[in-house]
Design a protein around this motif. Structure first.
Motif, PDB file in Angstrom:
ATOM      1  N   TRP A 106       8.049  13.925  -3.622  1.00  0.00           N
ATOM      2  CA  TRP A 106       7.075  12.911  -4.016  1.00  0.00           C
ATOM      3  C   TRP A 106       7.306  11.559  -3.332  1.00  0.00           C
ATOM      4  O   TRP A 106       6.324  10.936  -2.884  1.00  0.00           O
ATOM      5  CB  TRP A 106       7.066  12.754  -5.530  1.00  0.00           C
ATOM      6  N   PRO A 107       8.530  11.051  -3.203  1.00  0.00           N
ATOM      7  CA  PRO A 107       8.706   9.755  -2.528  1.00  0.00           C
ATOM      8  C   PRO A 107       8.179   9.754  -1.085  1.00  0.00           C
ATOM      9  O   PRO A 107       7.631   8.743  -0.630  1.00  0.00           O
ATOM     10  CB  PRO A 107      10.224   9.538  -2.570  1.00  0.00           C
ATOM     11  N   GLU A 124       4.380   9.566  -1.317  1.00  0.00           N
ATOM     12  CA  GLU A 124       3.990   8.192  -1.637  1.00  0.00           C
ATOM     13  C   GLU A 124       4.065   7.302  -0.410  1.00  0.00           C
ATOM     14  O   GLU A 124       3.198   6.446  -0.187  1.00  0.00           O
ATOM     15  CB  GLU A 124       4.893   7.638  -2.741  1.00  0.00           C
ATOM     16  N   ALA A 125       5.107   7.482   0.406  1.00  0.00           N
ATOM     17  CA  ALA A 125       5.271   6.663   1.602  1.00  0.00           C
ATOM     18  C   ALA A 125       4.125   6.891   2.579  1.00  0.00           C
ATOM     19  O   ALA A 125       3.612   5.939   3.189  1.00  0.00           O
ATOM     20  CB  ALA A 125       6.610   6.979   2.271  1.00  0.00           C
ATOM     21  N   CYS A 167       1.082   7.856   1.785  1.00  0.00           N
ATOM     22  CA  CYS A 167      -0.120   7.261   1.190  1.00  0.00           C
ATOM     23  C   CYS A 167      -0.116   5.738   1.336  1.00  0.00           C
ATOM     24  O   CYS A 167      -1.165   5.132   1.591  1.00  0.00           O
ATOM     25  CB  CYS A 167      -0.227   7.653  -0.281  1.00  0.00           C
ATOM     26  N   ARG A 168       1.048   5.107   1.203  1.00  0.00           N
ATOM     27  CA  ARG A 168       1.125   3.661   1.425  1.00  0.00           C
ATOM     28  C   ARG A 168       0.813   3.322   2.881  1.00  0.00           C
ATOM     29  O   ARG A 168       0.108   2.350   3.174  1.00  0.00           O
ATOM     30  CB  ARG A 168       2.505   3.135   1.036  1.00  0.00           C
ATOM     31  N   ALA A 171      -4.939  -0.082  -2.349  1.00  0.00           N
ATOM     32  CA  ALA A 171      -4.494   1.133  -3.036  1.00  0.00           C
ATOM     33  C   ALA A 171      -5.486   2.239  -2.710  1.00  0.00           C
ATOM     34  O   ALA A 171      -6.639   1.975  -2.346  1.00  0.00           O
ATOM     35  CB  ALA A 171      -4.414   0.923  -4.544  1.00  0.00           C
ATOM     36  N   ARG A 223      -6.789   6.403  -3.944  1.00  0.00           N
ATOM     37  CA  ARG A 223      -6.741   7.474  -4.946  1.00  0.00           C
ATOM     38  C   ARG A 223      -6.561   8.790  -4.204  1.00  0.00           C
ATOM     39  O   ARG A 223      -7.364   9.134  -3.318  1.00  0.00           O
ATOM     40  CB  ARG A 223      -8.022   7.495  -5.770  1.00  0.00           C
TER      41      ARG A 223
END
Length: 265
Positions: free
Chosen positions: A13-14, A17-18, A20-21, A31, A33
């Motif tokens: 997951w991290p 997330e990276a 997506c950022r 941000a 979705r």
């Protein structure tokens, strides 16, 4: 079970997330979705961002699995008495860049495919961004009557690719989408330019195999024969046995081969 976990290639997951950022920063969004899509995730982790972009995240493990699949496919081609024509990629970014380029080539010859946006690397991951088609069904999800209606368009699109000098390489019912009553092609793989004739015959065999269970061998060959000469159907027949060994095709290879041979006679 351990093999299945290896093949699926889940991303922690991290790391997701990276990515997506990074995506949000590239597109000027504070941000985004993200909806992750269900699937075996053998060659990527697919997701939809803001209901606008279809994104595939490719890991080194995905690239390794692709290389193993490619070796297996080439061995299968050898069983048909031909030299293997599938090409492997050097890594995740190369996989992403190929999908972007293949999508551009498909669209350039007038065949429908999602709009290609970009491919980029984030750390050791490859990321490809395409247009998201919100309302679609795969060819596999259609009724036999619907498939019969779309069969001529399927072979017309395939012939247009072939006439332009390239092949799809991974044509199956799940890689043909229907949106707004139009066919869209996705997930083309890489084939050697010097073996394109065999790759096209293989594409044709795959298309016939995708249609045979739903509409029967005769109707599938009828639709193909509108675009392809008997000699081309006979060349495709040589790959029917190999296609029949693939787990992602389920059709009657003997019946399909027999129908092609009857047509030739």
């Amino acid at each position: 079970m351990a093999v299945r976990r290896f093949v699926r290639g889940r991303i922690e997951w991290p790391r997701l997330e990276a990515v997506c950022r990074e995506f949000a920063a590239r597109y000027g969004e504070s941000a985004v979705r993200v909806t992750f899509l269900d699937g075996d995730n053998w060659l990527s982790t697919p997701c939809v961002i803001d209901e606008r972009w279809f994104v595939k995240i490719i890991t080194p493990q995905n690239a390794l699995v692709h290389a193993l699949f490619t070796a297996g496919r080439n061995l299968g081609v050898f069983s048909s008495g031909r030299e293997g024509f599938f090409e492997r990629f050097e890594g995740p970014l190369a996989m992403a860049e190929h999908e972007l380029d293949a999508t551009r080539r498909i669209r350039a010859v007038g065949v429908n495919a999602p709009e290609p946006i970009e491919a980029f690397a984030h750390e050791e991951l490859g990321v490809v961004v395409l247009e998201y088609l919100p309302d679609f069904r795969t060819l596999a999800a259609l009724s036999p009557a619907e498939i019969r209606t779309f069969a001529p368009a399927l072979f017309a699109s395939l012939a247009r690719m072939h006439d332009a000098g390239f092949g799809h390489g991974d044509l199956r019912a799940e890689n043909v989408l229907v949106a707004d009553d139009e066919l869209y092609f996705i997930d083309a793989t890489s084939v050697r330019a010097d073996a394109i004739a065999d790759a096209r015959s293989y594409d044709l065999a795959c298309a016939l195999a995708a249609l045979e269970p739903a509409i029967g061998a005769r109707a599938a060959v009828d639709a193909a024969n509108e675009q392809y000469a008997i000699e081309e159907l006979l060349a495709a027949r040589e790959f029917v046995g190999f296609v029949g060994m693939r787990p992602d095709h389920d059709f009657d290879a003997a019946v399909l081969r027999g129908e092609i041979e009857k047509r030739a006679a």
